[in-house]
Write a protein that holds these residues in place. Structure first.
Motif, PDB file in Angstrom:
ATOM      1  N   SER A 114      -4.340   6.055   1.137  1.00 51.53           N
ATOM      2  CA  SER A 114      -3.980   4.755   0.853  1.00 51.53           C
ATOM      3  C   SER A 114      -4.230   4.600  -0.499  1.00 51.53           C
ATOM      4  CB  SER A 114      -4.646   3.960   1.896  1.00 51.53           C
ATOM      5  OG  SER A 114      -4.178   4.256   3.162  1.00 51.53           O
ATOM      6  N   VAL A 115      -3.208   4.346  -1.511  1.00 50.92           N
ATOM      7  CA  VAL A 115      -3.334   3.796  -2.828  1.00 50.92           C
ATOM      8  C   VAL A 115      -3.170   2.215  -2.981  1.00 50.92           C
ATOM      9  CG1 VAL A 115      -2.765   3.995  -5.050  1.00 50.92           C
ATOM     10  CG2 VAL A 115      -2.815   6.065  -3.512  1.00 50.92           C
TER      11      VAL A 115
ATOM     12  N   VAL B  74      -4.554   0.746  -9.545  1.00 49.94           N
ATOM     13  CA  VAL B  74      -3.994   1.687 -10.945  1.00 49.94           C
ATOM     14  C   VAL B  74      -3.489   0.660 -12.038  1.00 49.94           C
ATOM     15  CG1 VAL B  74      -2.474   3.445 -11.221  1.00 49.94           C
ATOM     16  CG2 VAL B  74      -3.333   3.331  -9.045  1.00 49.94           C
ATOM     17  N   GLU B  75      -3.040  -0.389 -11.605  1.00 51.70           N
ATOM     18  CA  GLU B  75      -2.444  -1.414 -12.565  1.00 51.70           C
ATOM     19  C   GLU B  75      -3.506  -1.638 -13.402  1.00 51.70           C
ATOM     20  OE1 GLU B  75       1.127  -2.782  -9.492  1.00 51.70           O
ATOM     21  OE2 GLU B  75      -0.526  -3.919  -9.944  1.00 51.70           O
ATOM     22  N   GLU B  76      -4.695  -2.108 -12.988  1.00 54.27           N
ATOM     23  CA  GLU B  76      -5.746  -2.557 -13.575  1.00 54.27           C
ATOM     24  C   GLU B  76      -5.997  -1.496 -14.834  1.00 54.27           C
ATOM     25  OE1 GLU B  76      -8.751  -3.732 -11.064  1.00 54.27           O
ATOM     26  OE2 GLU B  76      -8.131  -5.552 -10.824  1.00 54.27           O
ATOM     27  N   ARG B  77      -5.944  -0.316 -14.544  1.00 52.94           N
ATOM     28  CA  ARG B  77      -6.389   0.694 -15.417  1.00 52.94           C
ATOM     29  C   ARG B  77      -5.299   0.847 -16.578  1.00 52.94           C
ATOM     30  NH1 ARG B  77      -9.778   3.145 -18.569  1.00 52.94           N
ATOM     31  NH2 ARG B  77      -8.932   5.478 -19.220  1.00 52.94           N
ATOM     32  N   LEU B  78      -4.238   0.829 -15.939  1.00 48.75           N
ATOM     33  CA  LEU B  78      -3.050   1.021 -17.063  1.00 48.75           C
ATOM     34  C   LEU B  78      -2.927  -0.353 -17.963  1.00 48.75           C
ATOM     35  CD1 LEU B  78      -0.193   1.712 -14.434  1.00 48.75           C
ATOM     36  CD2 LEU B  78      -1.001   3.002 -16.402  1.00 48.75           C
TER      37      LEU B  78
ATOM     38  N   ALA C  18      -9.211   8.700  -9.467  1.00 49.66           N
ATOM     39  CA  ALA C  18      -9.209   9.985  -8.647  1.00 49.66           C
ATOM     40  C   ALA C  18      -7.495  10.677  -8.658  1.00 49.66           C
ATOM     41  CB  ALA C  18      -9.292   9.698  -7.016  1.00 49.66           C
ATOM     42  N   ASP C  19      -7.426  11.912  -8.392  1.00 47.46           N
ATOM     43  CA  ASP C  19      -6.253  12.439  -8.682  1.00 47.46           C
ATOM     44  C   ASP C  19      -5.332  11.916  -7.933  1.00 47.46           C
ATOM     45  OD1 ASP C  19      -7.205  13.313  -6.343  1.00 47.46           O
ATOM     46  OD2 ASP C  19      -7.180  15.593  -6.873  1.00 47.46           O
ATOM     47  N   TYR C  20      -5.626  11.578  -6.736  1.00 46.65           N
ATOM     48  CA  TYR C  20      -4.319  10.988  -5.914  1.00 46.65           C
ATOM     49  C   TYR C  20      -4.075   9.378  -6.339  1.00 46.65           C
ATOM     50  CZ  TYR C  20      -8.099   8.237  -3.154  1.00 46.65           C
ATOM     51  OH  TYR C  20      -8.946   7.447  -2.552  1.00 46.65           O
ATOM     52  N   LYS C  21      -4.911   8.997  -7.044  1.00 48.13           N
ATOM     53  CA  LYS C  21      -4.252   7.690  -7.675  1.00 48.13           C
ATOM     54  C   LYS C  21      -3.814   7.626  -8.945  1.00 48.13           C
ATOM     55  CE  LYS C  21      -8.163   5.163  -5.228  1.00 48.13           C
ATOM     56  NZ  LYS C  21      -9.546   4.659  -5.289  1.00 48.13           N
ATOM     57  N   THR C  22      -3.832   8.897  -9.652  1.00 50.55           N
ATOM     58  CA  THR C  22      -3.202   9.037 -10.669  1.00 50.55           C
ATOM     59  C   THR C  22      -1.624   9.170 -10.561  1.00 50.55           C
ATOM     60  OG1 THR C  22      -5.006  10.251 -11.743  1.00 50.55           O
ATOM     61  CG2 THR C  22      -3.059  10.480 -12.825  1.00 50.55           C
ATOM     62  N   PRO C  23      -0.809   8.431 -11.487  1.00 50.44           N
ATOM     63  CA  PRO C  23       0.634   8.384 -11.471  1.00 50.44           C
ATOM     64  C   PRO C  23       1.148   9.757 -11.667  1.00 50.44           C
ATOM     65  CG  PRO C  23      -0.041   6.420 -12.743  1.00 50.44           C
ATOM     66  CD  PRO C  23      -1.451   7.584 -12.812  1.00 50.44           C
ATOM     67  N   ASP C  24       2.406   9.913 -10.742  1.00 54.02           N
ATOM     68  CA  ASP C  24       2.904  11.230 -10.784  1.00 54.02           C
ATOM     69  C   ASP C  24       4.176  11.112 -11.693  1.00 54.02           C
ATOM     70  OD1 ASP C  24       1.970  12.473  -8.322  1.00 54.02           O
ATOM     71  OD2 ASP C  24       2.556  10.752  -7.512  1.00 54.02           O
ATOM     72  N   LEU C  25       4.623   9.914 -12.219  1.00 54.20           N
ATOM     73  CA  LEU C  25       5.521   9.848 -13.305  1.00 54.20           C
ATOM     74  C   LEU C  25       5.338   8.359 -13.759  1.00 54.20           C
ATOM     75  CD1 LEU C  25       9.112   9.225 -11.781  1.00 54.20           C
ATOM     76  CD2 LEU C  25       7.077   9.194 -10.210  1.00 54.20           C
TER      77      LEU C  25
ATOM     78  N   VAL D 254       0.853  -1.281   0.007  1.00 53.57           N
ATOM     79  CA  VAL D 254      -0.283  -0.025  -0.049  1.00 53.57           C
ATOM     80  C   VAL D 254       0.951   1.300   0.130  1.00 53.57           C
ATOM     81  CG1 VAL D 254      -1.863   1.198   1.294  1.00 53.57           C
ATOM     82  CG2 VAL D 254      -1.905  -1.228   1.194  1.00 53.57           C
ATOM     83  N   ILE D 255       0.702   2.295  -0.729  1.00 57.52           N
ATOM     84  CA  ILE D 255       1.344   3.440  -1.169  1.00 57.52           C
ATOM     85  C   ILE D 255       0.473   4.518  -0.437  1.00 57.52           C
ATOM     86  CG2 ILE D 255       2.541   5.233  -2.748  1.00 57.52           C
ATOM     87  CD1 ILE D 255       2.355   2.765  -4.745  1.00 57.52           C
TER      88      ILE D 255
END
Length: 536
Positions: free
Chosen positions: A434-435, A440-444, A493-500, A427-428
């Motif tokens: 908490s992410v 996120v991987e499923e979306r990618l 959600a914005d906090y789940k969107t990758p930063d890089l 968990v990040i």
């Protein structure tokens, strides 16, 4: 009669002896150009056990097995079982420090190893190790080299010849308490631990898995590219013995090679992991093989995302099941079957197999109600005896009711299906939120240019942890980080969107096909430190 009832109270050795007698001439292993029968594996295991016994190996002793997927691996495992010794399978691709650690930690008295493998001279390596490890008395090698110069190193074929027809003292084992194997965990986030599994653990789990999947004597299984882990030994080796099915062996993580063997041998069931299935789907799309005999693909090790599900169904033409289990549970504890419906196969890891109890618990260990996210706890016939020489770790992993705390986060729905959220330690925490990487991987993975994706957290002064999407692009695809970030922002959600976003050719994998997240995170951090920040 269900196999769980038929084989209850059996040891690993008695299971092979029964099949080796009743179906002695039936094919057990298909490897390269050889067909090895149940009877041949039984007789060779008897001969090796007799020779090892004459050297002083006895019940309770540990025998390390450092071999690729080959018939000799099976012979060594069953020889250990016949002696009441403990098999300690090890990945032949281990680094020398890890191999030395496991040999020392398990206190192995003998090792069965390949002479040369992927550029490593194991004969030379074990000549050094046998001098460094006082417990290690004998080395048995699989290969062609003449070993006349050392009286503690033997060729397997010589021991098989010497032991043929010789008697040795039989041992009486209680399947519930007698140790069958010590299996070392993959170590994706830390030092591997030795999982102690009894004969009852592995036979019971293998039988329950066979019952759940409906395997029969007519099946031919493939896809087990390593035999040193629970999935390979329990479901790959013991499953076919319990049913009389055949196992097609292939060494290495080679999607095209596995597909070729599946077509050549009319394989009906493939045991696999999502990482291998991604490669296979691509290879099958590029060069279709005749997989008309294939009726079922079983994906284990991780849930299967929607994009991969559809690619496998389209390219390979078979039904798909998803299984969930750990080394500590001796194999699968839950399975989602085609009969459960496409949605459940794609979105869950199934329901508990018979004899297994699943519950979701909070940080204090208290059970949570249905539809709550918490740690997955498991109780059942395959749950380990404990971690070898680590009583504190064992106590921390088990509760007072005999439930194993898996470290996985999940949720049980009203129908009893288990939804896997991710690892507790993965968990990040980004800006206090908490992410769970898997979301996120499923979306990618839905993006048409993404072959594989893993999300890791990187230390960040402002955010606490920044989300880094590590992406393996589809061959020939043109895509950049900005496009990936925008793709995620459409539904997350914005906090789940990758930063890089960082693009790689491949991910570091364990021997069971799981991504080494800690190593991947270190790779990305090193890359960040070695170059100016260019954002996504």
């Amino acid at each position: 009669m269900a196999l769980t009832e038929r084989w209850k109270g059996s040891t690993v050795a008695s299971v092979l002896a029964s099949r080796g007698t009743s179906d002695a001439g039936a094919p057990f292993v298909l490897f390269e150009n050889d067909v090895v029968t149940f009877g041949q594996v039984e007789s060779r295991a008897e001969a090796l056990a007799a020779s090892l016994h004459s050297l002083g190996v006895e019940a309770g002793d540990r025998i390390a097995i450092v071999l690729p997927a080959c018939p000799e691996f099976l012979v060594a495992v069953f020889a250990a079982a016949k002696l009441g010794a403990v098999a300690v399978p090890m990945n032949p691709r281990l680094t020398v420090p890890d191999l030395r650690y496991m040999l020392r930690h398990s206190e192995a008295v003998a090792a069965v190893t390949v002479e040369r493998y992927h550029g490593t001279d194991f004969l030379h390596l074990f000549e050094e190790l046998i001098a460094q490890l006082p417990e290690l008395q004998y080395v048995v090698t699989v290969g062609e080299e003449d070993l006349w110069y050392d009286d503690r190193i033997f060729q397997l074929e010589d021991l098989l010849s010497a032991g043929e027809g010789r008697d040795y003292e039989a041992v009486s084992l209680d399947p519930e308490s007698a140790l069958f194997a010590i299996l070392y965990t993959s170590g994706t986030t830390g030092k591997p631990k030795g999982v102690r599994l009894t004969h009852a653990n592995v036979v019971g789990t293998a039988a329950a898995g066979v019952d759940a999947l409906g395997l029969t004597a007519g099946d031919r299984l493939a896809g087990v590219t390593g035999l040193f882990h629970a999935f390979g030994i329990v479901h790959g080796i013991l499953g076919p013995i319990l049913t009389g099915a055949s196992l097609v062996l292939h060494d290495g993580f080679d999607g095209a090679g596995v597909l070729d063997l599946m077509a050549r041998h009319s394989v009906t069931v493939q045991l696999s992991v999502p990482a291998l299935l991604r490669v296979q789907a691509y290879e099958q799309e590029m060069a279709p093989r005749d997989l008309s005999a294939l009726r079922l693909v079983v994906a284990a090790g991780a849930p299967i995302d929607e994009a991969l599900y559809r690619r496998v169904r389209s390219s390979m033409g078979s039904e798909i099941a998803v299984a969930y289990g750990l080394t500590e549970t001796g194999g699968a504890v839950a399975v989602a079957l085609p009969a459960d419906g496409e949605e459940n196969v794609r979105q869950t890891v199934g329901r508990a197999i018979p004899g297994v109890d699943l519950r979701i618990v909070d940080p204090s260990g208290a059970p949570l109600p249905v539809e709550s996210v918490g740690e997955i706890a498991v109780r059942g016939p395959g749950v380990m005896e404990g971690y070898h020489r680590q009583p504190v770790e064992t106590a921390g992993a088990m509760d007072s009711e005999g439930f194993l705390l898996t470290g996985d986060l999940g949720m049980l729905d009203e129908m009893g299906f288990l939804h896997l959220v991710g690892r507790r330690k993965e968990v990040i925490i980004r800006s206090g939120f908490s992410v769970h990487p898997r979301e996120v991987e499923e979306r990618l993975l839905v993006h048409p240019a993404v072959q594989d994706a893993v999300v890791v957290g990187l230390a960040d002064d402002a955010l606490g942890e920044a989300l880094c999407a590590c992406v393996v692009p589809v061959e020939g695809a043109i895509v950049d980080g900005d496009e990936i970030v925008q793709w995620c922002s459409l539904t997350l959600a914005d906090y789940k969107t990758p930063d890089l976003v960082r693009f790689l050719d491949a991910f570091p994998l364990t021997g069971t096909g799981k991504v080494r997240r800690a190593e991947l995170s270190r790779m990305v951090r090193a890359q960040e430190l070695s170059q100016p920040d260019t954002g996504a």
